[in-house]
Design a protein around this motif. Structure first.
Motif, PDB file in Angstrom:
ATOM      1  N   GLN A 167      22.650  63.510 112.979  1.00  0.00           N
ATOM      2  CA  GLN A 167      23.811  62.366 112.674  1.00  0.00           C
ATOM      3  C   GLN A 167      24.693  62.425 112.934  1.00  0.00           C
ATOM      4  O   GLN A 167      25.299  61.027 112.878  1.00  0.00           O
ATOM      5  CB  GLN A 167      23.170  61.562 110.936  1.00  0.00           C
ATOM      6  N   ARG A 198      25.987  59.447 115.709  1.00  0.00           N
ATOM      7  CA  ARG A 198      25.253  57.946 114.647  1.00  0.00           C
ATOM      8  C   ARG A 198      26.223  57.290 113.819  1.00  0.00           C
ATOM      9  O   ARG A 198      27.129  56.154 114.154  1.00  0.00           O
ATOM     10  CB  ARG A 198      24.101  58.136 114.317  1.00  0.00           C
ATOM     11  N   THR A 199      26.476  58.759 113.207  1.00  0.00           N
ATOM     12  CA  THR A 199      27.479  58.533 111.624  1.00  0.00           C
ATOM     13  C   THR A 199      29.247  57.985 112.812  1.00  0.00           C
ATOM     14  O   THR A 199      30.115  56.902 111.889  1.00  0.00           O
ATOM     15  CB  THR A 199      27.723  59.052 110.482  1.00  0.00           C
ATOM     16  N   ASN A 248      30.835  60.262 112.851  1.00  0.00           N
ATOM     17  CA  ASN A 248      31.303  61.847 112.934  1.00  0.00           C
ATOM     18  C   ASN A 248      32.333  62.603 114.330  1.00  0.00           C
ATOM     19  O   ASN A 248      32.848  62.972 113.885  1.00  0.00           O
ATOM     20  CB  ASN A 248      30.937  62.585 112.185  1.00  0.00           C
ATOM     21  N   TYR A 282      21.193  64.828 106.339  1.00  0.00           N
ATOM     22  CA  TYR A 282      22.040  64.125 106.550  1.00  0.00           C
ATOM     23  C   TYR A 282      22.695  65.414 104.840  1.00  0.00           C
ATOM     24  O   TYR A 282      22.704  64.699 103.693  1.00  0.00           O
ATOM     25  CB  TYR A 282      22.635  63.365 106.447  1.00  0.00           C
ATOM     26  N   CYS A 335      29.166  56.178 102.114  1.00  0.00           N
ATOM     27  CA  CYS A 335      27.784  55.071 102.708  1.00  0.00           C
ATOM     28  C   CYS A 335      26.717  56.282 103.518  1.00  0.00           C
ATOM     29  O   CYS A 335      26.396  55.374 104.570  1.00  0.00           O
ATOM     30  CB  CYS A 335      29.476  54.371 103.614  1.00  0.00           C
ATOM     31  N   THR A 370      24.958  57.203 105.918  1.00  0.00           N
ATOM     32  CA  THR A 370      25.198  57.812 107.696  1.00  0.00           C
ATOM     33  C   THR A 370      25.484  56.460 108.226  1.00  0.00           C
ATOM     34  O   THR A 370      25.535  55.491 109.366  1.00  0.00           O
ATOM     35  CB  THR A 370      23.534  58.080 108.212  1.00  0.00           C
ATOM     36  N   THR A 371      25.897  55.303 107.863  1.00  0.00           N
ATOM     37  CA  THR A 371      26.272  54.255 108.570  1.00  0.00           C
ATOM     38  C   THR A 371      27.379  54.024 108.236  1.00  0.00           C
ATOM     39  O   THR A 371      27.976  52.730 109.186  1.00  0.00           O
ATOM     40  CB  THR A 371      26.132  52.761 106.852  1.00  0.00           C
ATOM     41  N   CYS A 372      28.470  55.267 108.384  1.00  0.00           N
ATOM     42  CA  CYS A 372      29.665  55.199 108.677  1.00  0.00           C
ATOM     43  C   CYS A 372      30.688  56.369 108.451  1.00  0.00           C
ATOM     44  O   CYS A 372      29.882  57.535 108.081  1.00  0.00           O
ATOM     45  CB  CYS A 372      30.635  54.156 107.562  1.00  0.00           C
ATOM     46  N   PRO A 373      31.340  56.929 109.253  1.00  0.00           N
ATOM     47  CA  PRO A 373      32.429  57.865 109.562  1.00  0.00           C
ATOM     48  C   PRO A 373      32.667  58.293 107.966  1.00  0.00           C
ATOM     49  O   PRO A 373      33.073  57.529 107.246  1.00  0.00           O
ATOM     50  CB  PRO A 373      33.373  57.775 110.587  1.00  0.00           C
TER      51      PRO A 373
END
Length: 994
Positions: A387, A390-391, A393, A435, A840, A842-845
């Motif tokens: 991820q 996508r995240t 990161n 994750y 949050c 995997t929806t945000c860094p």
């Protein structure tokens, strides 16, 4: 119903009849001698009396009272006067009427139930009068009745589930009076039983309540106990009349346990891990005897308390054979199990295990770190996972696995310089999910995750480095669940997959010989998160997943076809029911919260299965052997208390004792997460889901089968409810005196103080709620207390605490002086990520969350010369160390470390006025530490010992000669700690403590 105060109709006629009778008596017959006149007419007339008899068979009350008013006089005070036994089925009371010729009367049971003749009251004359089922008559129903023999009740009371060391019985014979509180003492009859023989007079029953002499009562939930004459037992709120003597000699135990089954032996280097299923016995198995044959030492027999045994320090490349016997308390021994054999390998090069520091955990403030997010000491083990892009990161160059043991070793002096002597780290076992940086998705429980280790910085190296600095390591452990991919060595599921035009990007080609470890990159796929070993297109042998490989009719977010059995699920039949629970949680305060999956990434172990128990016990034995100082238990509430008390907790302490000694076991710190996100003392009224519940041993026996026992315990304790749970005074002073705590009923699990955590939006609320719950823990001085964590902020907030610096300072001042162990989530000393969403997914860094990387703030060098003392620092960490809350926590730790009462003392608010104000004391041997504390506001302490008190914050000295000390308000976040014969001012003034 109360008596009616109006005069009943017909009363005047009755009086006329009485008057006529008197006139008739004055008319003497003609042949009688003259009657002399009385010299004192008033003295010649005696007071009239009435003996009232009341029929008891119809009412069958436990007590009878006569409430009456002589004619023309006042009524007695409700409920009236107690009546006494007269003869069979009758009670009586003789009352004086003075000059009255009769009385009005009513009857009651002392509990609000009345007989007032249908609202008309009873009109009674003088002499002997009976009242039977509403009919009044003149007679003595007990005339010529032989005096009944005095009856006795022999009462046996079981304190086994309460742990009381003293028992009193407070009782009232039927128709009689209660004994004076607390009653009369019972004598110890045999183990767990107390006895008292009670004279009942003519009564046939009694009401009773029991207490421990210190204000803790068992009064049958407020209903008292109804105990008949004869021999009765009272146990777990059940009265058994005509009972056998529970202390009579029991038949000798001559039945041996069954032989242990399914014994397995597995070699790992020069160690062998042995496990087996529990044996059964009619009175319980006390221990197991493991016999080893092989090697130069010959035959060796070892006693073991659990069903797992790790045999270490064996010879290399040597075959060993093991058998196991079960032994009961009487010494009966089972036949030997079938033998199990294992051959050792080469001696590993890993360093030998360490030894826990073994000191009282209440002396050690805790710093809590997410290891992967704290400090990166070795970039070569950083991994972003599937991820990473996508995240977001990747855009921040912030891989999820970033911090490591090497970084933590390098920054131990930062933590020590803050004043902390214990470090709680997130789980260390090998994880496997998309994750998994946090460590709660365990895959191989016997292996430390390589993404955390480096050359020269293994987990053992971290433990040893911390111990060398006088610091403890508390390891976060998970018994409730594995990753969605199961637990290696126990069970791992195979899912359906297909490398077609849609899914070939996701499913890696199988690489024979390649073994996932989270760190090593599969050269063909280029992934460290390789999944080629997890899937199959063809249905595997023994598959139990329903509709294998058939399309579900659904589509993925990318528009791809979805298939049955493509993803691990509890309801698909993919997981064996004997090892994993096959359901989703429905009610977080229901029984299913202990036996169903709580998240798709958390496959819920069937922890009542011996194979699962042995797998987990064996895994965590490894870390005990390495010398960790304690376990923080994740999701403890999702495992029945019976399983903790029967299996896991005894196994932990047995292993520590066996490897490191009894003193180390005594101070091995186990604290559980029993999550309750409400302000209630008991979690929405459910005892089974409340933190304090897990600090107690079981109070009765349940079925031998663990799954059945879990259900029996759940039902029994829910029926007992919140009002009939054990209580403790272990956290409280007796006035100003410390007393030896009673831990005889302690389960072995301490807990995180969820109620204070939920209320730390305001320190006063946290203090008030904490006090309110403390009698329900076995010993609240061991509670782990924090404001926020990697999961929640106060009031179940999803953000890190953002109440401001002053509020943080006030919360800290309370945590560091009140009972319990102060705990700080990494970065809170700088208000790191205040107000940011903690997680949050995997929806945000990660950089935008409460789990952001902290390393940038502690770059540079730092050297701690002692706890709370930094002798040198450079770079960013030097700036961080100047932050106001850093200075505040350093001095709080300094003060707490110097005053034993603040570490291990009991507390009281008796005689104390003020907001967050209390007194604490600890006494042991030559140590006697007594402290008066007030946080933010002023306080007055009354009834305290006279003497000289010195404030640890300012050095102010007060001499108390009248038992009273008043302290002005120091201001928000500040505090005063006046210590009797104290050491003086501790540390230097700072931004708050001044």
């Amino acid at each position: 119903m109360p008596p009616t105060r109006t005069r009943p109709r017909g009363r005047a006629l009755a009086l006329l009849g009485v008057a006529a009778g008197v006139v008739g008596l004055l008319a003497a017959p003609p042949d009688a001698p003259p009657t002399p006149l009385a010299a004192d007419p008033a003295a010649a007339v005696a007071d009239a009396t009435t003996t009232v008899y009341y029929w008891t068979r119809t009412k069958n009350w436990s007590a009878y009272n006569l409430h009456y008013a002589p004619d023309g006089g006042a009524w007695t005070t409700v409920p009236g006067t107690a009546m006494e036994p007269a003869c069979a089925d009758w009670v009586k009371k003789t009352v004086s009427l003075g000059s009255a010729a009769g009385l009005q009367a009513t009857f009651n049971n002392g509990g609000g139930v009345w007989d007032n003749n249908g609202g008309r009251n009873y009109a009674l004359g003088t002499g002997s009068v009976t009242v039977k089922d509403g009919v009044v008559a003149h007679s003595d129903p007990c005339a010529d009745t032989p005096e009944p023999a005095a009856k006795k009740a022999t009462v046996y009371y079981s304190s086994a589930t309460l742990g009381w060391s003293t028992v009193n019985v407070h009782y009232q014979p039927a128709g009689g009076s209660w004994t004076a509180v607390p009653g009369v003492g019972m004598t110890a009859a045999c183990t767990g039983w107390w006895k008292r023989e009670i004279d009942l007079g003519t009564a046939t029953t009694l009401r009773a309540a029991f207490n421990n002499g210190n204000g803790v009562w068992d009064n049958n939930g407020g209903a008292d106990y109804a105990v008949p004459a004869g021999v009765s037992t009272v146990r777990d709120r059940v009265v058994t009349p005509n009972a056998a003597d529970p202390c009579a000699a029991t038949p000798p135990d001559t039945q041996a346990p069954t032989a242990p089954a399914k014994v397995t032996a597995k070699a790992d280097g020069v160690s062998v891990l042995l496990s087996w299923d529990p044996a059964t016995d009619d009175r319980g198995v006390a221990k197991y005897q493991v016999t080893r044959v092989g090697g130069s030492s010959g035959t060796v027999v070892t006693d073991v308390a659990s069903t797992v045994f790790s045999d270490t320090g064996l010879a290399e490349r040597t075959a060993y054979t093991y058998t196991v016997k079960a032994v009961d308390a009487a010494g009966n021994t089972s036949p030997a199990s079938a033998p199990a054999t294992a051959t050792t390998g080469d001696r590993p090069t890993a360093p030998a295990g360490g030894k826990p520091l073994g000191t009282d955990p209440r002396k050690d403030p805790i710093y809590f770190v997410l290891t992967t997010r704290f400090y990166d000491g070795d970039a070569s083990n950083d991994r972003g996972g599937s991820q990473h892009v996508r995240t977001g990161n990747a855009a921040n160059d912030d891989p999820m696995f970033r911090g490591d043991f090497k970084g933590l070793v390098q920054k131990l002096d930062y933590i020590k310089g803050l004043g902390f002597s214990a470090v709680w780290i997130t789980p260390v076992v090998l994880n496997r999910s998309d994750y998994d940086y946090h460590g709660y998705h365990g895959y191989d429980f016997y292996k430390v995750d390589p993404r955390l280790e480096s050359a020269g910085a293994s987990y053992q190296d971290l433990i040893d480095a911390a111990h060398a600095k006088g610091m403890k390591i508390y390891q976060d452990v998970v018994y409730n669940h594995s990753s969605r991919w199961g637990a290696k060595g126990l069970f791992t599921p195979t899912v359906y997959g297909v490398r077609d035009g849609q899914w070939s990007w996701y499913y890696d080609e199988k690489q024979p010989g390649f073994e996932y470890d989270g760190l090593t990159v599969d050269t063909k796929s280029g992934k460290s998160y390789y999944n080629g070993d997890l899937w199959s297109t063809a249905e595997p042998p023994g598959n139990t997943c329903v509709n294998w490989g058939k399309p579900t009719g659904g589509r993925s977010p990318e528009g791809y076809t979805l298939y049955n059995c493509q993803w691990p699920s509890p309801t698909s039949g993919m997981f064996p029911k004997d090892l994993y629970h096959p359901c989703w949680i429905g009610n977080w305060e229901g029984e299913d919260s202990r036996s169903c999956w709580i998240h798709e990434d958390l496959a819920d172990f069937n922890t009542e299965n011996p194979a699962v128990q042995n797998y987990l016990i064996g895994a965590y034995d490894k870390y005990i052997d390495m010398g960790v100082d304690g376990f923080r238990i994740d999701t403890a509430v999702h495992i029945p208390r019976t399983t903790w008390n029967r299996r896991f907790l005894p196994a932990i302490y047995d292993r520590v004792s066996r490897r490191h000694g009894a003193e180390a076991a005594k101070n091995f710190f186990v604290f559980g997460e029993v999550a309750a996100f409400v302000n209630d003392k008991w979690n929405r009224g459910s005892v089974n889901h409340s933190a304090q519940f897990y600090t107690w041993k079981e109070r009765k026996e349940y079925a031998a089968d663990d799954a059945r026992a879990a259900l029996e315990m759940y039902d029994y304790e829910q029926q007992q409810g919140t009002g009939n749970q054990p209580t403790s005074t272990n956290a409280f002073l007796n006035g100003n005196a410390y007393h030896e705590p009673d831990h005889s009923r302690f389960s072995g699990m301490n807990v995180i103080d969820m109620r204070m955590h939920m209320n730390f939006g305001d320190a006063q609320n946290a203090f008030s709620n904490g006090k309110d719950s403390d009698d329900s823990y076995n010993d609240a001085t061991y509670n782990v207390v924090y404001v926020d964590s990697h999961d929640y902020g106060p009031n179940k907030s999803s953000e890190r605490y953002a109440g401001g610096t002053d509020a943080w300072a006030e919360n800290m001042s309370l945590m560091w002086t009140f009972r319990g162990i102060p705990t700080l989530y990494y970065g809170s000393e700088t208000e790191f990520q205040a107000g940011k969403k903690i997680d949050c997914g995997t929806t945000c860094p990660l950089a935008t969350t409460g789990r952001a990387y902290y390393g940038d703030r502690i770059e540079g060098s730092v050297t701690a010369s002692d706890f709370s003392k930094v002798s040198a620092a450079s770079g960013a960490v030097a700036t961080t160390l100047q932050k106001p809350l850093v200075k505040h926590v350093q001095r709080l730790n300094e003060i707490r470390r110097a005053i034993p009462a603040l570490q291990t003392g009991q507390y009281s608010t008796e005689g104390v006025s003020g907001g967050m104000a209390f007194k604490r004391r600890y006494t042991s041997g030559s140590t006697d530490s007594f402290a008066l504390v007030t946080v933010s506001g002023g306080a007055t302490y009354n009834g305290i010992p006279n003497g000289t008190y010195t404030d640890a914050v300012t050095g102010d000295v007060r001499t108390v000669s009248n038992g009273t000390l008043s302290v002005g308000a120091p201001g928000k976040g500040n505090l005063r700690v006046y210590v009797l014969n104290g050491p003086g001012k501790i540390g230097a003034a700072g931004p708050y403590l001044k």
